[in-house]
Design a protein around this motif. Structure first.
Motif: not given
Length: 393
Positions: A203, A206, A210
Motif C-alpha cells: 500500500e 502505491a 500516486n
C-alpha cells in the motif's frame, strides 16, 4: 500425590505498554508548541532548506525525462547530466529573453518619467479647479524622493549584495542536489520503506507512486498553463500594439498563479504604460480587458482541462499560503508556497487521518463535497478534444 505446579518460572506473555491519555488542554498545548518549534526551525534553516526544496521540485520535473533517457539505454549518470544541461539551456534562454526586454524597457524610462510628470500636473490642475487643493511643487516632490533614496541607499545596496550572494550560492547548490535526488532516487525510496511494516509496504508503494505521479502532473500542468496564458496574453497585447508585449505577457502569466491578486498586479503596469504612451483611457481599458478575458479562459477552461480539479487548490488556501510563505522565507517562500501546498494536499489525501485537511485545501466546483474527476464518464466537448490531443501526442 503430585505437588501443585509452580508457575513462577514460566515465561509470561509480553504485555503491551499502557496507553497514556493526555487531557485535551495538554495535548493541544503540545501540538502548538511543536508547530512553533517547527516554524522557528524552518525560519532558522532557510539557507539549507530552500535549495533542497527547489531542487526537489525540479528533480520531480526532470524525472520523467531522465527515465526516458535511461530506457533508451543511456547510463543514469549521463542521463542526469543531459537533463541538467537541457534545464540550464532553457533557463539561459529565458534569462536572455527577459534581459533584452528589461534593457529596452530601461531605455524608455526617461520618456515615461517625463510623461508621468505631465499627467501629474494635469491631475493637480484638475484637483485645484474642482476642490481648491493646493498643487504640490514638482521640485519639492523630486527633492523629497531623492532625499529618501539617499537615506536608504546603503540599506538597498547591502540588501542587493546579500541577495546576489545568496542567489549565486543557491544556483551553485541546486544542480548538485538535483543530481543527488535523481541518482539516489531508488535509495531514497528504500529509505522510506524502512518506516513501513512489511505488511503495508504494498500500500505504501502505491501511495508513493500516486503522490509522485500526481505532483508531477500538477507541476507540469501548472507550467503548461503559464505558457498557454503567456501566449494568449502576448497575442492580445501585440494586436493592441502595446510596447514590451512579450515581457508583460510572461510576467502576467506567472502572476496569474496567484488567484485574483495576480491578474490585478499583472494588468496594472502595462495598462499604466499604455495610458502614458497613448494618452487614451480606452486603450488602457482594452489592455485590462485582454488580461481579464485571458484570466476567464484560464480559470474556467484551460486549468480545469490541464491540471484538473484533483489537486486544485482553492483561492483562499492559495492566498494564505502565499502570505505565510512570504512571511517565512520572503520571495522564495512565495514561489514555493503553491507547489508545496499541492504536495501537502496530495499527501493528506493519501493519508486517511489527514484526509479532511486535504479536502479543506482543495477546490470545490459546485459548493458541495463532490470533486469533479478527470475520468468523468460524460465529459464536455472541450475535455473530449483535450483527451484526444493528449492521447495522440
Amino acid at each position: 500425590m503430585l505437588p501443585p505446579q509452580n508457575n513462577f518460572n514460566v515465561p509470561r506473555p509480553p504485555s503491551s505498554a499502557p496507553e497514556i491519555k493526555l487531557p485535551p488542554a495538554v495535548y493541544y498545548t503540545l501540538v502548538l508548541l511543536g508547530l512553533v518549534l517547527l516554524v522557528y526551525s524552518l525560519r532558522l534553516l532557510d539557507d539549507v532548506l530552500l535549495p533542497i526544496l527547489f531542487s526537489g521540485l525540479l528533480a520531480l520535473l526532470l524525472l520523467p525525462l531522465c527515465r526516458r533517457f535511461e530506457r533508451w539505454g543511456m547510463p543514469r549518470v549521463l542521463a542526469i547530466i543531459l537533463c541538467l544541461l537541457l534545464m540550464v539551456a532553457l533557463l539561459a534562454g529565458l534569462v536572455y529573453l527577459f534581459g533584452s526586454q528589461i534593457m529596452q524597457f530601461q531605455a524608455e524610462i526617461p520618456k515615461l518619467q517625463t510623461r508621468l510628470i505631465e499627467y501629474f500636473d494635469q491631475v493637480q490642475q484638475w484637483l485645484s479647479q474642482k476642490f481648491n487643493m493646493k498643487p504640490v511643487s514638482k521640485q519639492q516632490l523630486i527633492d523629497q524622493s531623492l532625499s529618501s533614496i539617499k537615506n536608504k541607499a546603503g540599506g538597498y545596496l547591502g540588501t542587493t549584495i546579500n541577495t546576489t550572494t545568496d542567489v549565486l550560492s543557491v544556483l551553485a547548490l541546486v544542480p548538485i542536489y538535483i543530481f543527488c535526488f535523481l541518482y539516489y532516487r531508488d535509495h531514497l525510496r528504500q529509505f522510506l520503506f524502512r518506516f513501513v511494516s512489511p505488511d503495508h509496504r504494498k500500500e505504501a508503494l502505491a501511495t508513493m507512486d500516486n503522490v509522485q505521479t500526481v505532483v508531477q502532473a500538477y507541476i507540469t500542468g501548472l507550467l503548461t498553463v503559464i505558457v498557454i496564458v503567456a501566449v494568449l496574453n502576448a497575442i492580445g497585447l501585440l494586436v493592441l500594439g502595446v510596447k514590451f508585449a512579450i515581457f508583460f505577457a510572461v510576467f502576467a502569466s506567472i502572476l496569474a498563479v496567484i488567484p485574483y491578486i495576480g491578474i490585478l498586479v499583472g494588468a496594472a503596469l502595462p495598462a499604466l504604460i499604455t495610458l502614458v504612451e497613448t494618452g487614451s483611457m480606452v486603450q488602457a481599458l482594452l489592455v485590462v480587458g485582454v488580461f481579464v478575458f485571458v484570466q476567464f479562459l484560464e480559470g474556467n477552461f484551460i486549468t480545469p482541462m490541464i491540471t484538473g480539479s484533483k489537486v486544485s487548490i482553492n483561492p483562499m488556501a492559495a492566498i494564505i499560503a502565499l502570505i505565510l510563505g512570504g512571511e517565512l522565507w520572503g520571495t522564495p517562500g512565495m514561489i514555493l508556497s503553491i507547489p508545496l501546498v499541492a504536495v501537502l494536499k496530495v499527501i493528506m489525501d493519501a493519508y486517511k487521518p489527514l484526509e479532511p485537511f486535504g479536502f479543506l485545501l482543495g477546490d470545490v466546483a459546485s459548493g458541495d463535497d463532490n470533486q469533479q474527476d478527470l475520468t468523468d464518464p460524460n465529459p464536455n466537448w472541450l475535455k473530449r478534444t483535450w483527451r484526444r490531443l493528449r492521447s495522440s501526442s
